[in-house]
Scaffold this active site. Sequence first.
Site, mmCIF file in Angstrom:
data_model
loop_
_atom_site.group_PDB
_atom_site.id
_atom_site.type_symbol
_atom_site.label_atom_id
_atom_site.label_comp_id
_atom_site.label_asym_id
_atom_site.label_seq_id
_atom_site.Cartn_x
_atom_site.Cartn_y
_atom_site.Cartn_z
ATOM 1 C CE1 TYR A 100 -4.370 -0.919 -0.148
ATOM 2 C CE2 TYR A 100 -3.450 -2.971 0.875
ATOM 3 C CZ TYR A 100 -4.463 -2.206 0.065
ATOM 4 O OH TYR A 100 -5.646 -3.132 -0.092
ATOM 5 N NE ARG A 133 -2.444 -0.252 -4.685
ATOM 6 C CZ ARG A 133 -3.782 -0.707 -4.264
ATOM 7 N NH1 ARG A 133 -3.878 -1.507 -3.373
ATOM 8 N NH2 ARG A 133 -4.877 -0.191 -4.682
ATOM 9 C CG ASN A 187 -10.295 2.653 -10.096
ATOM 10 O OD1 ASN A 187 -10.465 1.155 -9.900
ATOM 11 N ND2 ASN A 187 -10.383 3.300 -11.113
ATOM 12 C CG HIS A 198 -13.927 -2.104 -3.910
ATOM 13 N ND1 HIS A 198 -13.319 -2.575 -4.859
ATOM 14 C CD2 HIS A 198 -14.872 -2.504 -3.528
ATOM 15 C CE1 HIS A 198 -13.946 -3.491 -5.420
ATOM 16 N NE2 HIS A 198 -14.996 -3.523 -4.423
ATOM 17 C CB CYS A 234 -7.244 1.921 15.174
ATOM 18 S SG CYS A 234 -6.399 1.289 16.771
ATOM 19 C CB CYS A 253 -5.559 2.896 21.260
ATOM 20 S SG CYS A 253 -5.776 1.827 19.908
ATOM 21 N N GLY A 262 -13.297 -0.081 -17.942
ATOM 22 C CA GLY A 262 -11.947 -0.526 -17.247
ATOM 23 C C GLY A 262 -12.299 -1.318 -16.069
ATOM 24 C CG ASN A 315 -11.905 -3.676 -20.624
ATOM 25 O OD1 ASN A 315 -10.911 -4.072 -21.179
ATOM 26 N ND2 ASN A 315 -12.380 -3.959 -19.440
HETATM 27 P P1 OAD Z 1 -8.942 -5.427 -13.044
HETATM 28 O O1 OAD Z 1 -7.239 -5.234 -12.830
HETATM 29 O O2 OAD Z 1 -9.336 -6.538 -12.377
HETATM 30 O O3 OAD Z 1 -9.150 -4.953 -14.286
HETATM 31 C C1 OAD Z 1 -8.787 -4.007 -15.160
HETATM 32 C C2 OAD Z 1 -9.598 -3.910 -16.287
HETATM 33 O O4 OAD Z 1 -9.305 -2.592 -16.875
HETATM 34 C C3 OAD Z 1 -9.304 -5.101 -17.215
HETATM 35 O O5 OAD Z 1 -10.621 -5.510 -17.846
HETATM 36 C C4 OAD Z 1 -8.434 -4.509 -18.462
HETATM 37 O O6 OAD Z 1 -8.648 -5.105 -19.640
HETATM 38 C C5 OAD Z 1 -8.974 -3.149 -18.437
HETATM 39 N N1 OAD Z 1 -8.077 -1.920 -18.971
HETATM 40 C C6 OAD Z 1 -6.723 -1.996 -18.983
HETATM 41 N N2 OAD Z 1 -6.345 -1.027 -19.628
HETATM 42 C C7 OAD Z 1 -7.436 -0.186 -19.760
HETATM 43 C C8 OAD Z 1 -7.368 0.878 -20.631
HETATM 44 N N3 OAD Z 1 -6.549 1.588 -20.887
HETATM 45 N N4 OAD Z 1 -8.856 1.457 -20.705
HETATM 46 C C9 OAD Z 1 -9.696 0.639 -20.157
HETATM 47 N N5 OAD Z 1 -9.812 -0.274 -19.698
HETATM 48 C C10 OAD Z 1 -8.494 -0.730 -19.436
HETATM 49 O O7 OAD Z 1 -9.511 -4.233 -12.010
HETATM 50 P P2 OAD Z 1 -10.711 -4.131 -11.517
HETATM 51 O O8 OAD Z 1 -11.747 -4.662 -12.328
HETATM 52 O O9 OAD Z 1 -11.004 -2.524 -11.020
HETATM 53 O O10 OAD Z 1 -10.529 -4.779 -5.374
HETATM 54 O O11 OAD Z 1 -10.713 -4.937 -10.129
HETATM 55 C C11 OAD Z 1 -11.758 -4.910 -9.279
HETATM 56 C C12 OAD Z 1 -11.285 -5.132 -7.976
HETATM 57 O O12 OAD Z 1 -10.255 -6.078 -7.749
HETATM 58 C C13 OAD Z 1 -10.355 -3.957 -7.287
HETATM 59 O O13 OAD Z 1 -11.200 -2.780 -6.986
HETATM 60 C C14 OAD Z 1 -9.624 -4.527 -6.070
HETATM 61 C C15 OAD Z 1 -9.348 -5.721 -7.230
HETATM 62 O O14 OAD Z 1 -8.681 -6.582 -6.441
HETATM 63 C C16 OAD Z 1 -10.157 -5.030 -3.991
HETATM 64 O O15 OAD Z 1 -9.274 -4.731 -3.395
HETATM 65 C C17 OAD Z 1 -11.373 -5.666 -2.987
#
Ligand code: OAD
Length: 251
Positions: free
Chosen positions: A68, A71, A103, A120, A128, A152, A192, A218
């Site tokens: 983290y 990031r 995000n 999320h 804490c 704490c 995305g 996407n």
């Molecule tokens: P992912 O990393 O699973 O998916 C990213 C998506 O973005 C994929 O489908 C790619 O094809 C697409 N992508 C890549 N480049 C792109 C671009 N330039 N324009 C548009 N799309 C693009 O991420 P999420 O679906 O956000 O959760 O993942 C969902 C959750 O899983 C996150 O919030 C996080 C993760 O683990 C938690 O931490 C609970």
Amino acid sequence: MGTGEISRVAERLSRDQKVFVITGAGISAESGVPTFRGAGGYWRNFRAEDLASPEGFARDPLMVWEWYTERRRNLLEVDPNLGHHAIAALERRVGAFLLATQNVDGLHQRAGSERMETVHGDIWATRCLECGDRHRELGLIHESLPPRCERCGGMLRPDVVWFGEYLPPEPLGRIDEFLRTSPGVDVTLCIGTTAMFGYIQAWALGTQAGGAMLVEINPDVTPLSAHADVCLRGPSGELLPRLMEMAFPSE
Ligand code: OAD
């Protein structure tokens, strides 16, 4: 993808619509933020599921905090891209609008989005584990990891939603209210995201069942693609400004 498909979506958007937007990590890819499941989605050979989970944190809180912190540092170096800005502009052009983002990076807010829910959580927030105290400080990089509660002394965790955890009820309630309130959603843009979670699929398919045009933006195929009315294949930082220009040509 032909011009026909993007103009179909632009035409729907231009009719003072009720618009629902769902975003995932892909919207921030062009800002230089790695996605979770794509290339660069691994960190020291660990998958997001191994790091962003209560089990992963219990196993090795230091490692999860290092992830983290890296990031957080990366986010200090990046800016919202044209896709984030197009979504903020769309919000100002249509009557009813809501953005639900998975995000935690804060880039939508920095681009000016206001009518939005962070389902999320927020990478700059901590909670804490002992006293439950919540704290948010944009730009803070902890010097000593894992960080401790100032009140704490308990261990802090990132105040984000991890795999296997419930979503926070307040944003969920507001999303439900937006989706339930008449009139129904006219256009749902799913941008995305791999749409792996049931609630993302339910929001997308639920609005479609109620009459919305379901649009996926996407470069790759996802589980949602087969159900979408229109799939716009390409990076959102290019497609969204194009869509906005077609829907709302500048005078
Ligand atoms: P992912 O990393 O699973 O998916 C990213 C998506 O973005 C994929 O489908 C790619 O094809 C697409 N992508 C890549 N480049 C792109 C671009 N330039 N324009 C548009 N799309 C693009 O991420 P999420 O679906 O956000 O959760 O993942 C969902 C959750 O899983 C996150 O919030 C996080 C993760 O683990 C938690 O931490 C609970």
